[in-house]
Design a protein around this motif. Sequence first.
Motif, short mmCIF file in Angstrom:
data_model
loop_
_atom_site.label_atom_id
_atom_site.label_comp_id
_atom_site.label_asym_id
_atom_site.label_seq_id
_atom_site.Cartn_x
_atom_site.Cartn_y
_atom_site.Cartn_z
N TYR A 30 0.81 -1.21 0.00
CA TYR A 30 0.00 0.00 0.00
C TYR A 30 0.84 1.26 0.00
O TYR A 30 0.45 2.28 -0.53
CB TYR A 30 -0.98 -0.01 1.18
CG TYR A 30 -0.39 0.43 2.49
CD1 TYR A 30 -0.49 1.76 2.88
CD2 TYR A 30 0.26 -0.47 3.33
CE1 TYR A 30 0.04 2.18 4.07
CE2 TYR A 30 0.80 -0.05 4.51
CZ TYR A 30 0.70 1.27 4.89
OH TYR A 30 1.25 1.69 6.06
N LYS A 31 2.03 1.17 0.59
CA LYS A 31 2.89 2.35 0.70
C LYS A 31 3.57 2.64 -0.63
O LYS A 31 3.57 3.75 -1.12
CB LYS A 31 3.98 2.06 1.74
CG LYS A 31 3.92 3.02 2.92
CD LYS A 31 5.11 2.75 3.79
CE LYS A 31 4.65 2.50 5.21
NZ LYS A 31 5.76 2.13 6.08
N PRO A 49 0.46 2.41 -4.36
CA PRO A 49 -0.96 2.58 -3.99
C PRO A 49 -1.93 2.25 -5.13
O PRO A 49 -3.05 1.83 -4.88
CB PRO A 49 -1.07 4.05 -3.58
CG PRO A 49 0.16 4.71 -4.05
CD PRO A 49 1.21 3.66 -4.19
N PHE A 68 -3.75 -1.19 -4.99
CA PHE A 68 -4.96 -1.45 -4.20
C PHE A 68 -6.12 -0.58 -4.64
O PHE A 68 -7.28 -0.93 -4.47
CB PHE A 68 -4.71 -1.36 -2.69
CG PHE A 68 -4.71 0.03 -2.10
CD1 PHE A 68 -3.51 0.63 -1.75
CD2 PHE A 68 -5.88 0.72 -1.88
CE1 PHE A 68 -3.49 1.90 -1.20
CE2 PHE A 68 -5.87 1.99 -1.33
CZ PHE A 68 -4.66 2.59 -0.99
N PHE A 110 -10.52 -0.61 0.97
CA PHE A 110 -10.22 0.66 0.34
C PHE A 110 -10.09 1.75 1.40
O PHE A 110 -9.11 2.49 1.43
CB PHE A 110 -11.34 1.01 -0.64
CG PHE A 110 -11.05 2.18 -1.52
CD1 PHE A 110 -10.00 2.13 -2.41
CD2 PHE A 110 -11.81 3.33 -1.43
CE1 PHE A 110 -9.73 3.22 -3.21
CE2 PHE A 110 -11.55 4.42 -2.23
CZ PHE A 110 -10.50 4.37 -3.13
N MET A 133 -6.86 1.09 3.58
CA MET A 133 -5.59 1.33 2.90
C MET A 133 -5.42 2.80 2.56
O MET A 133 -4.34 3.36 2.67
CB MET A 133 -5.53 0.50 1.61
CG MET A 133 -5.48 -0.98 1.85
SD MET A 133 -3.94 -1.49 2.60
CE MET A 133 -4.44 -1.84 4.22
N TYR A 153 -2.54 5.10 3.87
CA TYR A 153 -1.66 5.75 2.90
C TYR A 153 -1.62 7.26 3.13
O TYR A 153 -0.55 7.86 3.18
CB TYR A 153 -2.14 5.44 1.48
CG TYR A 153 -1.24 6.01 0.41
CD1 TYR A 153 0.03 5.47 0.23
CD2 TYR A 153 -1.64 7.06 -0.39
CE1 TYR A 153 0.89 5.98 -0.72
CE2 TYR A 153 -0.80 7.58 -1.35
CZ TYR A 153 0.46 7.04 -1.52
OH TYR A 153 1.30 7.55 -2.47
N THR A 156 1.46 7.52 5.55
CA THR A 156 2.56 7.63 4.60
C THR A 156 2.73 9.05 4.07
O THR A 156 3.83 9.61 4.13
CB THR A 156 2.34 6.67 3.41
OG1 THR A 156 1.99 5.41 3.93
CG2 THR A 156 3.59 6.56 2.58
#
Lengths: 335, 329
Positions: free
Chosen positions: A296-297, A300, A303, B161, B164, B168, B172
Amino acid sequence: MNAPPTPRGRSAGRPAAAIEVAEAAEATATEAAVAEAPASPARLAWQRLRRRRVALAGLGIIAFFVLAALLAPVLTAISGHGPADTDKRAVDSYLGGLPRGSLGGMSTQHWLGVEPMLGRDIFARLLYGARISLLVALCAALLITLIGVALGATAGYFGGRTDTVISRFMDVMMSFPSLIFMIALLSVARDVNRVLLLIGVLGAFGWPYIARVVRGQTLSLRHREYVEAARACGTSSGRILLTEILPNLAGTIIVYVTLAIPGLIGTEAALTFLGVGVRPPTPSWGQMISDSVLYYKADPMFFVLPSACLFLIVLAFTLLGDALRDALDPKGGAA
Amino acid sequence: MTGFLLRRLLGIAGTLLVICALTFAVFYLLPSDPAAQFCGKDCSADRIVMVRQQMGLDDPLIVQFGRYVLGIFAGQTLGSGQYAVHCGFPCFGYSFQSGQPVWDLMLDRLPASASLALGAAVLWLLLGLSAGLLSALRRNTWVDRTVMVATIGIAALPVYFTAMLLLYVVVTVLGLMPYPRYIAFGEDPVGWIRNLILPWITLALTFAAIYARMTRNSVIETMAEPYVRTARAKGLRERRVVGRHGLRPALTPVATMLGMDLGGLLAGALITESLFSLPGVGKLFADSLNKADQPVIMGITLLASFFIVTSNLVVDLVYAWIDPRARLT
């Protein structure tokens, strides 16, 4: 699609009384009437549905995915990559197998990018994943309808002990922790066709909801005059159920099945995500999402794409089901 | 009342027994040998036979089932001689993987699952009720339409979804917090909230959407009741009419749903826990699946059924308490 030059609605040239008589006496001519009458229930519903833009949008998205799934072999032939083809050149082995290029490796070669590590084409895998997702959900929906309508109508029509037994059975089924039990069931069965098993398991746990609605409707239908009339004529119970009760249930059934499909698609994806549904190498959305969690990092896009497909198809069926309920169910869907 | 309770408790016991029997049958009729599982990879045929005997797998199915059910209540002694192990009151057997009692494993994971479920419930109630109420009171305006379209969209969002995307964006890209890891409430309440906030949002969004729609329908229905008109005719302020006469009866179906949803979530939100690696019962279940750890899978199935069936009863009792029209007989 447009109506032939015959006048519509009430000015159809048939007096209202005649229609009523025809309705009361309908036994064998139901099919013909539906096909010919200017304001048949199906056409009325379609007219009401056509006025709602959201419903058409939902229908459009569904048509898009169904076409994509059906044409998967053709489309992948055009794009040049099959769902199982690996492309080592599209991933960077120095970067832990991440796709080369931005946005998950989108390029003219790979339209929607590639998976990390193996470099399989995401476009192709999404197409073939749609096949599995739709196949499982639609077959399970059919199964649910068959079992649910058969048991629900039987319980409602015959009543008494039959009703008690079937209703009790439904209650027990509904107090099951169905997701957990489905998983347990799927995890122990090893060497079976996963798709068939999924359809069976989803069907086995999904029918009580529709059966309950059908039972309630049948209860209110079984003492209508035309049913009594048919019974007085000596029509057998099975025939009454099929020709008198079932056509009147059609609207409700269509609405509930359409609204059940998003749940089935979601459950299939969840089961596959947890590793008990469709097994690799068969491409499926749940599998892709489960793989993409690790990345996911760094990637992206991997996903976002399968999740977006899942989102769109679930949304489309919900919108369509909602609109159908307004169009077909005059009570407004009070379950 | 006592009669009702007694009947319901009997019903619960019956349902649980049926579920137990079905789970048992599924595991022991299907072709996977627990003895081979327990014994491990390099295990001779003789040893498997010995393990089968020790585990009592040669007995008829009904005897094994009786032993399992009795064992849950009375405990049981496994093995014999110097290898005998006694497993006390709620005995669900031992994990094939770690050799720990299944009950201890589940008990260990329960706080994380309960934290996730309860926190998310608070969040979705806040969001869902306020959105639903707003929508109902501004019925057929643009506010109502926007909220209703939004709920359909949000309800269709897959949890993967949401999870994540949150990870993210928050972790992140924005770097607002490190990757969440579970901290017990007793250890550090602030850390508990900080680390659970993302899972809570993930889990709560879908529920909030469903609750908003339900609240809207229910409030609209109640506000059309004659007693609401009477309250208005008395000259009460609108705020009071809604608060005292409209809301309370409108919330009974919400309370019913809440009970059932919480019952379903207490034994673990499988996917949310897996996505965030929360050490809850759901994660334990998912991990046991991958390792085919049957006693644990079976124990959790029963625990989950227990929560669901019990929450149904609690819902009925609470229902009778909030709504005098639904007296229990």
